[in-house]
Design a protein around this motif. Structure first.
Motif, PDB file in Angstrom:
ATOM      1  N   SER A   1       7.765   4.727  -4.187  1.00 15.02           N
ATOM      2  CA  SER A   1       8.393   3.804  -5.130  1.00 15.02           C
ATOM      3  C   SER A   1       7.828   3.921  -6.534  1.00 15.02           C
ATOM      4  O   SER A   1       8.527   3.702  -7.519  1.00 15.02           O
ATOM      5  CB  SER A   1       8.244   2.367  -4.627  1.00 15.02           C
ATOM      6  N   GLU A   2       6.524   4.284  -6.648  1.00  8.58           N
ATOM      7  CA  GLU A   2       5.927   4.406  -7.978  1.00  8.58           C
ATOM      8  C   GLU A   2       6.471   5.600  -8.745  1.00  8.58           C
ATOM      9  O   GLU A   2       6.506   5.601  -9.978  1.00  8.58           O
ATOM     10  CB  GLU A   2       4.399   4.528  -7.884  1.00  8.58           C
TER      11      GLU A   2
ATOM     12  N   PRO B   1      12.753   6.224  -9.979  1.00 10.62           N
ATOM     13  CA  PRO B   1      13.338   5.289 -10.947  1.00 10.62           C
ATOM     14  C   PRO B   1      13.517   3.905 -10.324  1.00 10.62           C
ATOM     15  O   PRO B   1      13.795   3.778  -9.134  1.00 10.62           O
ATOM     16  CB  PRO B   1      14.692   5.935 -11.275  1.00 10.62           C
ATOM     17  N   ASP B   2      13.358   2.893 -11.149  1.00  8.36           N
ATOM     18  CA  ASP B   2      13.484   1.525 -10.646  1.00  8.36           C
ATOM     19  C   ASP B   2      14.844   1.287 -10.001  1.00  8.36           C
ATOM     20  O   ASP B   2      14.960   0.560  -9.008  1.00  8.36           O
ATOM     21  CB  ASP B   2      13.269   0.524 -11.783  1.00  8.36           C
TER      22      ASP B   2
ATOM     23  N   VAL C   1      14.814   2.600  -6.419  1.00  9.73           N
ATOM     24  CA  VAL C   1      14.017   1.746  -5.538  1.00  9.73           C
ATOM     25  C   VAL C   1      14.760   0.451  -5.237  1.00  9.73           C
ATOM     26  O   VAL C   1      14.806  -0.028  -4.099  1.00  9.73           O
ATOM     27  CB  VAL C   1      12.645   1.446  -6.168  1.00  9.73           C
ATOM     28  N   SER C   2      15.374  -0.130  -6.270  1.00  9.69           N
ATOM     29  CA  SER C   2      16.117  -1.375  -6.086  1.00  9.69           C
ATOM     30  C   SER C   2      17.299  -1.168  -5.142  1.00  9.69           C
ATOM     31  O   SER C   2      17.556  -1.994  -4.255  1.00  9.69           O
ATOM     32  CB  SER C   2      16.613  -1.886  -7.440  1.00  9.69           C
TER      33      SER C   2
ATOM     34  N   THR D   1       3.364  -3.434  -2.872  1.00  8.81           N
ATOM     35  CA  THR D   1       3.467  -2.268  -3.740  1.00  8.81           C
ATOM     36  C   THR D   1       2.540  -2.488  -4.918  1.00  8.81           C
ATOM     37  O   THR D   1       2.650  -3.484  -5.625  1.00  8.81           O
ATOM     38  CB  THR D   1       4.907  -2.080  -4.244  1.00  8.81           C
TER      39      THR D   1
ATOM     40  N   SER E   1       0.474  -0.706  -8.382  1.00  6.09           N
ATOM     41  CA  SER E   1       0.459   0.394  -9.336  1.00  6.09           C
ATOM     42  C   SER E   1      -0.807   1.221  -9.150  1.00  6.09           C
ATOM     43  O   SER E   1      -1.774   0.790  -8.505  1.00  6.09           O
ATOM     44  CB  SER E   1       0.512  -0.153 -10.771  1.00  6.09           C
TER      45      SER E   1
END
Length: 744
Positions: free
Chosen positions: A452-453, A456-457, A460-461, A733, A735
């Protein structure tokens, strides 16, 4: 409960005739006249182009089928790779598309039958619909009895049909005239741009090859027979179409070719006058056989797709019942047959629209299947080991997807609109019905969420949004040390019992890097692993909890626990922690893994000094991990009637008690004993742990570097107390900065 499997009754010839029988139907007996009016004599090229597009897709279907010979074919592959949302689109699209096609073929059969014997109308049904219903009932019954009988009927039909068409081709070739073929306006009176619209019209003639994969689970030696049957049927049908359409257009001018019975019309011209009438009658009988074989094969394939979706819970699992005598998914066949009968009765006049809509839905499914193949290859799925591989990867599956979607653009607006409505309906069905019941996600979403890191957001969404919510609560237990496995299984079983869930016992066998996993699988001795897992099964079943057992071969140990948690969709993982346990503090693999990953589920790590949950101590200062500590304490209290003590360390006793009372109320532990202690946290925990049988403590929020270079409260407490310690850490999750330095 073990999965119910389908009997392996189909040989190569039967499988091949399923594909041929579906394709050589209305495609040759009806469509040449209709398509010739759209494209002119160049329609022969349209058939060939359709065959080439089908062949590209057939290569991908062959690889997928030999890797996973399961009932459901394209649906199964898409569901495994892309996830149940796309699986719903593929499965429902394939199923309904085939049901529409089956109704279309049955109506075609009824049309020829009514012309041949003169059927009466009944109520609101025309004679053609009556004949179609008779055909539908017969072929649903044949499929109900079993695939072996179906394959036998299909083989006889197709062999007779090919013989009839062969005789027609020979007679027609003797009467062939190139001037008749070319006509006054040449081979392309509407221009060469008419080729692809013509292909879009006739592609319904090539829907049969992928249906062989839907019965792959019943196919003998699928690694060899499946590619031969799929690729061979496409090649043979393409050649047959090219020859027969060329012959028809060389015997009867394309402007005069019948749109209802072109083969019979051409036979009257091609055969000598004395036998022309008899030849036309034989062609009519051939048309009956062709439409019958198409309907039969489509009913077989659609029922198997429906069965597979029932097994995966995208549709009701009630369909997942095997007949005790015939070994067929009889409920699925009956439901599919009922839908076909409804289509025949209600939509009998919309043949062209239904056929084209079926083509669009199948083209969408083919595109998704090609995408699934790429996902399987790129994700390095451990159980993906096809005996046949597409040439020129990744060009072949990419071309298959683009060609399939590109051909959709040449369909009429009404078919595209109908298909768009259906795809939207499948998406709504997934979110309204299937999502909360489906247990397993696809490889694509797992790949995205596990990284997920890096992703792209938006990706993941999207992966999080479509992830299944269904399935029972699953408690995974990695087992390695027989000394502590009973206590781990006892803890896992207690949690699973309270959540009405399942224990998933996993034994990870480490393989040296120099040895391939396949070689290790062939040569390994797993008696010890089997003993561990059998003992785990016995321990869990003693508590009345369902249990699954799995042995995993891996070059890794600790890291594999995370992958296994994802693979088996664990809600919580219970594992051991000690000097010789996976993930012991300070081990390099533990540190590396913490840098690379986020937790895939909640984790409970037990430092085992004897399992006794009678007196539980839960220190808390708030935070997400203490939420998990409280949840575990509640579960154990319910199962073992435990006494629970909550401990909070604060200098101000009044403020500390107010915090603890509120926290206990929020976490359903109002009746627990509340203790507020001033001073050193570690000393306070040690003091009260002396009277406890189990300490349940949340994991530290501190990061990797701070844990490596400074003392850790959790680690110190684990070593100093005498009771068992249960370390609780929630799925999260984080960072890279948080992984290294902790939360600020």
């Amino acid at each position: 409960m073990a999965d119910e499997e389908l009997a392996k009754d189909l040989g190569l010839l039967s499988a091949m005739t399923i594909g041929i029988g579906t394709m050589i139907g209305a495609g040759i007996f009806v469509l040449p006249g209709v398509a010739a009016q759209e494209a002119g004599p160049i329609v022969v090229v349209s058939f060939v182009v359709g065959g080439l597009i089908a062949m590209v897709n057939a290569l991908s279907v062959s690889e997928l089928g030999t890797a996973m010979p399961k009932a459901g074919g394209g649906y199964y592959y898409v569901n495994r790779a892309l996830g149940p949302l796309f699986g719903s689109i593929a499965g429902l699209g394939d199923w309904v598309g085939l049901a529409f096609a089956s109704a279309f073929y049955c109506i075609g059969f009824g049309q020829y039958l009514a012309e041949l014997v003169g059927l009466p109308g009944v109520l609101f049904l025309s004679p053609i619909q009556v004949g179609a219903l008779l055909a539908g009932f017969v072929f649903v019954g044949v499929n109900y009895i079993g695939a072996k009988e179906t394959g036998g009927v299909q083989t006889v039909i197709v062999l007779i049909l090919l013989a009839i068409l062969g005789v027609f081709a020979v007679a027609g070739w003797s009467s062939f005239d190139y001037a008749t073929l070319a006509g006054e306006d040449g081979l392309a009176p509407f221009g060469f741009g008419a080729i692809l619209p013509g292909t879009a019209l006739v592609f319904v003639s090539f829907l049969g090859y992928a249906k062989i994969a839907t019965v792959a689970e019943e196919l003998k030696n699928p690694g060899r027979n499946l590619p031969i049957a799929i690729i061979g049927s496409v090649a043979l049908v393409t050649v047959v179409y090219a020859i027969l359409v060329t012959v028809m257009l060389g015997v009867v001018p394309w402007t005069d070719l019948s749109q209802d019975a072109p083969v019979a019309q051409a036979a009257e011209v091609a055969f000598p006058a004395g036998i022309a009438g008899a030849a036309a009658t034989v062609m009519t009988l051939g048309a009956l056989l062709a439409t019958a074989s198409s309907a039969n094969a489509s009913i077989l394939a659609s029922a198997r797709i429906n069965f597979a979706m029932g097994r995966e819970k995208i549709v009701t699992n009630w369909l997942n019942k095997i007949h005790p005598r015939f070994a067929t998914p009889y409920r699925s066949i009956l439901v599919t047959g009922l839908i076909i009968i409804v289509f025949i009765s209600a939509l009998g006049q919309d043949l062209a629209v239904l056929a084209k809509a079926a083509s669009v839905l199948h083209l969408i499914v083919y595109a998704l299947m090609n995408a699934a193949l790429i996902v399987f290859r790129e994700s390095d799925a451990v159980d993906y080991d096809p005996e046949f591989r597409v040439p020129f990867y990744p060009v072949t599956p990419i071309a298959g997807a683009l060609l399939s979607l590109g051909l959709v653009a040449f369909m009429d607006d009404i078919e595209i609109a109908l298909s768009a409505v259906f795809v939207l309906g499948a998406v709504v069905w997934y979110f309204v019905y299937a999502r909360e019941k489906v247990e397993t996600g696809g490889l694509l979403s797992r790949y995205i969420l596990s990284r997920s890191e890096e992703m792209p957001d938006a990706a993941v969404s999207a992966a999080s949004t479509v992830k299944p919510d269904g399935g029972d609560y699953r408690v995974m237990v990695p087992l390695a040390n027989p000394k502590h496995q009973t206590d781990l299984i006892t803890l896992a079983s207690a949690i699973a019992k309270q959540e009405n869930g399942t224990v998933v016992a996993v034994n990870i066998q480490q393989v040296p890097d120099q040895t391939s996993l396949e070689a290790a699988r062939r040569q390994g001795d797993y008696d010890a692993a089997h003993r561990i897992l059998e003992r785990a099964r016995d321990d869990a079943e003693t508590l009345g909890v369902p249990v699954e057992t799995h042995t995993i071969l891996s070059h890794r140990t600790f890291e594999e626990v995370f992958d296994a948690a994802r693979t088996y969709d664990a809600d919580v993982t219970v594992m051991g922690w000690g000097p010789d346990a996976h993930g012991s503090p300070g081990r390099a693999e533990s540190a590396i893994d913490e840098l690379a990953r986020s937790l895939p589920c909640d984790f409970l790590v037990l430092r085992d000094r004897g399992f006794d949950a009678s007196r539980i101590l839960v220190p808390t200062a708030g935070g997400p991990d203490s939420d998990l500590s409280a949840a575990v304490a509640r579960l154990l209290r319910t199962e073992y009637v435990s006494t629970v003590t909550l401990l909070h360390v604060a200098d101000d006793e009044t403020d500390g008690r107010a915090f603890l009372e509120e926290w206990a109320a929020d976490h359903g532990l109002e009746d627990a004993e509340l203790v507020v202690e001033a001073g050193d946290v570690e000393a306070a925990i040690g003091k009260h742990a002396a009277d406890a049988t189990m300490l349940v403590v949340g994991a530290t929020e501190r990061g990797l570097l701070s844990r490596l270079f400074t003392d850790s409260l959790v680690l110190n407490v684990v070593d100093e107390v005498n009771c068992s310690v249960l370390l609780a850490e929630k799925k999260r999750t984080r960072s890279l900065r948080e992984r290294l330095f902790g939360n600020s």
